[in-house]
Motif scaffolding. Structure first.
Motif, mmCIF file in Angstrom:
data_model
loop_
_atom_site.group_PDB
_atom_site.id
_atom_site.type_symbol
_atom_site.label_atom_id
_atom_site.label_comp_id
_atom_site.label_asym_id
_atom_site.label_seq_id
_atom_site.Cartn_x
_atom_site.Cartn_y
_atom_site.Cartn_z
ATOM 1 N N LYS A 319 -13.054 15.499 -44.258
ATOM 2 C CA LYS A 319 -11.864 16.332 -44.046
ATOM 3 C C LYS A 319 -11.082 15.860 -42.827
ATOM 4 O O LYS A 319 -9.841 15.844 -42.832
ATOM 5 N N ARG A 322 -9.256 12.647 -43.807
ATOM 6 C CA ARG A 322 -8.100 12.915 -44.685
ATOM 7 C C ARG A 322 -6.955 13.535 -43.892
ATOM 8 O O ARG A 322 -5.782 13.175 -44.078
ATOM 9 N N SER A 325 -5.242 10.947 -41.748
ATOM 10 C CA SER A 325 -4.402 10.022 -42.529
ATOM 11 C C SER A 325 -3.039 10.619 -42.848
ATOM 12 O O SER A 325 -2.107 9.890 -43.199
ATOM 13 N N ARG A 326 -2.900 11.946 -42.716
ATOM 14 C CA ARG A 326 -1.633 12.613 -43.015
ATOM 15 C C ARG A 326 -0.749 12.789 -41.775
ATOM 16 O O ARG A 326 0.343 13.343 -41.880
#
Length: 452
Positions: A319, A322, A325-326
């Motif tokens: 999590k 992820r 990465s945003r």
């Protein structure tokens, strides 16, 4: 059922002055006596809690003594009120009111500035940590934080506080906070500059930003105290910072502070408590920027890694990756900008090592060491962690090589956390001390300033 009175001295003075059944009248007179301190809003409920153990600030006690002296026709010393000295402040409590938070903050800053060489810190209190998390998350918001006091506070005044907060943060990251002078200077600055501002005149808008700045400075002092090994002081400042962030309406910074408290809990071996705290932080953060979520999920992973919960740890790491990465060009609030790919890689290195997945952990080592130049302490922490992981994987030569590199990276750093990591490396290498190479490294590590 009403709680029993615990401050009989104060009760006796109220009776003698004719206020035993007129608590609201006493509160009105008190507000009048303290009019130069700002718009006090004490009432009968305030008196109720003072009688039952709550401790007002020193300046409030002075106004109480003045109010009672007028009625009694004799001088009244603050010591007669029964509230005790500053050292009786209950540590780590989340203040119910904003006035209480401000009063307590000024008292603990003063104590820290004056007694910086005294480690008065007790142990981490998991129960009070949970209470602080619940108060921050569920207490009603402050309707207004405007105030009338001695000096006018403007938005420009508040902005200067953020600049100084950045300065203290930079000092901490470069040198650690084990040098007593650093925290003493910051505490003195808070007493001399920030406390008068908190007692000044400001609108609700300026006041919210002032509370945010004060929370930021308080949170930084909390982290510095944690790095110095002064754990109850650190926890107490987190509780105060949470209350100030609540007044500011800044739920993201509050979540960040809970994340810091969880990190402290992991360091002290309270991993399950840490997991609860970071879960509360994630719940309170809501739809937060990706960088904030990445940092909080990474903190959760360290808690789960320490307890050996492999699936939960790896899920939290995923999590975090992820979310990171945003982030793109949106790095979130200024206080989370430090959280870089190297910090995330360091988390993975640590968590996977805790799960005994040493080969997987070491794949993150190169990125974990790719830190910006100002992150001297984190570079030392990650270097020691790489050495420890190699030692646990059975590669003694690599562990010794990284241990020697560590000697170059602790220079100028004083940090209990770095010292603990160095000690962990020494303990891991000690079974191999018959080796001349390991024996030499152990002597080198023992001589390091961070290991003193």
């Amino acid at each position: 059922m009403a709680r029993p009175v615990t401050n009989s001295a104060f009760e006796g003075l109220l009776f003698a002055a004719g206020y035993s059944n007129a608590h609201a009248a006493f509160a009105r007179q008190l507000n009048h006596a303290g009019r130069n301190e700002g718009a006090w809003r004490y009432d009968a409920a305030s008196v109720y809690w003072w009688l039952r153990g709550r401790r007002p600030g020193e300046h409030v006690q002075a106004a109480m003594a003045e109010t009672l002296a007028r009625k009694l026709g004799r001088p009244v010393a603050a010591a007669e009120l029964g509230f005790g000295a500053v050292d009786s402040i209950e540590m780590c409590v989340y203040p119910e009111s904003l006035d209480g938070a401000i009063d307590t903050a000024v008292q603990v800053w003063t104590r820290l500035a004056e007694r910086i060489n005294h480690h008065a810190s007790g142990r981490f209190d998991g129960g009070k940590a949970r209470e602080a998390a619940l108060g921050w998350r569920y207490d009603l918001p402050d309707e207004t934080v405007s105030r009338r006091g001695r000096q006018q506070i403007t938005a420009t005044d508040v902005q200067s506080l953020y600049v100084l907060a950045d300065h203290f943060t930079d000092l901490d990251r470069r040198h650690g906070s084990g040098f007593p002078h650093t925290r003493a200077v910051m505490a003195d600055f808070l007493v001399r500059q920030v406390a008068p501002m908190l007692h000044g005149t400001y609108t609700d808008t300026v006041g919210r930003d002032l509370m945010r700045a004060a929370a930021t400075l308080t949170g930084q002092l909390a982290f510095m105290s944690y790095d110095a090994g002064d754990h109850a002081t650190a926890q107490h400042h987190v509780a105060l910072g949470l209350r100030l962030a609540k007044a500011a309406g800044d739920r993201l910074y509050g979540a960040h502070l809970l994340g810091n408290l969880a990190t402290q809990a992991v360091f002290l071996g309270h991993a399950r408590e840490a997991a609860r705290l970071v879960e509360a932080a994630l719940d309170g953060a809501g739809r937060a920027p990706a960088a904030v979520l990445a940092r909080l999920h990474a903190t959760a992973a360290t808690a789960y890694g320490q307890t050996g919960e492999r699936r939960a740890c790896q899920t939290a790491l995923a999590k975090a990756e992820r979310a990171f990465s945003r982030t793109g060009t949106n790095h979130g609030p200024r206080w989370v900008a430090y959280f870089s790919p190297a910090h995330l890689a360091g988390t993975a290195l640590r968590c996977l090592g805790d799960l005994h997945l040493h080969a997987q952990a070491l794949r993150h080592a190169p990125e974990a060491l790719g830190l910006a130049s100002q992150n001297s302490r984190t570079r030392a922490l990650h270097t020691a962690l790489v050495a420890v992981t190699h030692a646990r994987a059975g590669d003694t030569d690599a562990a010794c090589n990284w241990a020697l590199k560590l000697g170059q990276r602790v220079e100028g750093i004083r940090s209990v956390r770095v010292r603990q990591r160095v000690c962990e490396l020494m303990i891991t290498l000690k079974p191999q001390e018959a080796s001349p190479q390991v024996n030499e490294v152990l002597h080198t590590l023992a001589a390091m300033p961070a290991a003193v």
